[in-house]
Design a protein around this motif. Structure first.
Motif, PDB file in Angstrom:
ATOM      1  N   THR A  31       0.799  -1.239   0.000  1.00  0.00           N
ATOM      2  CA  THR A  31       0.000   0.000   0.000  1.00  0.00           C
ATOM      3  C   THR A  31       0.827   1.281   0.000  1.00  0.00           C
ATOM      4  OG1 THR A  31      -0.088   0.064   2.409  1.00  0.00           O
ATOM      5  CG2 THR A  31      -1.860  -1.131   1.280  1.00  0.00           C
ATOM      6  N   GLY A  32       2.058   1.250   0.533  1.00  0.00           N
ATOM      7  CA  GLY A  32       2.817   2.496   0.681  1.00  0.00           C
ATOM      8  C   GLY A  32       2.255   3.379   1.785  1.00  0.00           C
ATOM      9  N   VAL A  33       1.379   2.808   2.622  1.00  0.00           N
ATOM     10  CA  VAL A  33       0.773   3.582   3.712  1.00  0.00           C
ATOM     11  C   VAL A  33       1.366   3.110   5.037  1.00  0.00           C
ATOM     12  CG1 VAL A  33      -1.379   4.186   4.890  1.00  0.00           C
ATOM     13  CG2 VAL A  33      -1.362   3.873   2.405  1.00  0.00           C
ATOM     14  N   HIS A 187      -2.692  10.467  -3.589  1.00  0.00           N
ATOM     15  CA  HIS A 187      -2.088   9.304  -2.908  1.00  0.00           C
ATOM     16  C   HIS A 187      -0.719   8.975  -3.496  1.00  0.00           C
ATOM     17  CE1 HIS A 187      -4.625   7.771  -6.179  1.00  0.00           C
ATOM     18  NE2 HIS A 187      -3.729   6.823  -6.327  1.00  0.00           N
ATOM     19  N   GLN A 191       1.854   8.404  -0.549  1.00  0.00           N
ATOM     20  CA  GLN A 191       2.320   7.067  -0.185  1.00  0.00           C
ATOM     21  C   GLN A 191       3.847   7.049  -0.069  1.00  0.00           C
ATOM     22  OE1 GLN A 191       0.317   4.367  -2.934  1.00  0.00           O
ATOM     23  NE2 GLN A 191      -1.653   4.762  -1.976  1.00  0.00           N
ATOM     24  N   THR A 196       3.298   2.209  -5.223  1.00  0.00           N
ATOM     25  CA  THR A 196       2.073   3.001  -5.201  1.00  0.00           C
ATOM     26  C   THR A 196       0.925   2.089  -5.569  1.00  0.00           C
ATOM     27  OG1 THR A 196       3.052   5.136  -5.754  1.00  0.00           O
ATOM     28  CG2 THR A 196       0.792   4.822  -6.398  1.00  0.00           C
TER      29      THR A 196
END
Ligand SMILES: Cc1ncc(COP(=O)(O)O)c(C=O)c1O
Length: 247
Positions: A31-33, A187, A191, A196
């Motif tokens: 997710t890159g989160v 995003h 992110q 991504t």
């Protein structure tokens, strides 16, 4: 992120005591989160109070912020509280040793006798599984970690890689904005790390592969490290086309 985060806390709170929880140390794949440090603190408190065992998967140290120390902070928070934890580290990406299978498993135990028992159990697992690890890649890592000059050079190169990824994010975001591509693409710049999650669906991904020869996982995840200033316009054209096509 706030709602997702409360969902995460709720799930952790409902996990049975003694559960092992796999946590991505930084630059979460796919997710890159990443949680903020305040959120990590909440996760830490909750896990310790519920008796959950943290197992960190650290494959991108240095790729999130460009700093090895900053990216290690979540793990160090758990080490500092004196509790037990496991950390699996990969040097595949941050040392560019993908083909060498280089990594390390560290286990922090509260007491020396526990550490002794854990070590003997590990040996029992290792012996029939791979017996001896491949040595070549590990030797490269050891040389770099033991030499101050090489270590400093490595951290500079890591920072350059992290900065390049961030600049690819900005370029892709700007290219979509310049094309007026419908949708909120913030995003891409929010992110963290190599990946991504574009939000493109499997039909859109397959269209881009067929028509533009752009290859990504069907969940719409792209590796920002695979992009360059030269290829950003082609990707932005493809995303624009596929988004405006209503697939
Ligand atoms: C979160 C995470 N952990 C581990 C790995 C694999 O590491 P290694 O190639 O060293 O097995 C990856 C990706 O390859 C990853 O994304």
């Amino acid at each position: 992120m706030a709602n997702i985060f409360y969902g995460l806390l709720e799930d952790l709170g409902a996990a049975p005591q003694g559960s092992i929880v796999l946590l991505h140390a930084c630059a979460h794949n796919p997710t890159g989160v990443d949680p903020t440090l305040e959120q990590w603190e909440q996760i830490r408190k909750l896990m310790r109070s519920k008796g959950l065992m943290p197992f960190f998967d650290s494959a991108y140290q240095g790729f999130a912020s460009g700093s090895l120390d900053t990216d290690a902070k979540p793990i160090r928070m758990f080490v500092a509280d004196g509790g037990e934890l496991l950390v699996a580290q990969s040097y595949a990406k941050n040392m560019g040793l993908y083909g060498e299978r280089v990594g390390a498993l560290s286990i922090v135990c509260k007491a020396a006798d526990v550490a002794g028992r854990v070590e003997s159990q590990l040996k029992l697992v290792i012996r029939p599984m791979y017996s001896n690890p491949p040595i070549h890649g590990a030797s490269i890592v050891a040389v770099i970690l033991r030499d101050r000059n090489l270590f400093n050079e490595w951290t500079l190169e890591l920072k350059a890689m992290a900065d390049r990824i961030i600049s690819m994010r900005k370029q892709l975001f700007e290219a979509l904005r310049a094309r007026g591509t419908p949708g909120d693409w913030t995003h891409i710049i929010k992110q963290i790390g190599m990946f991504t999650f574009t939000g493109l669906n499997p039909a859109q991904v397959s269209y881009m592969t067929k028509e533009y020869h752009i290859y990504m996982t069907s969940d719409g995840r792209i590796s920002m490290a695979g992009l360059s200033s030269k290829t950003v316009p082609h990707l932005a054209d493809a995303i624009h086309a596929v988004v405006t096509k209503a697939l």
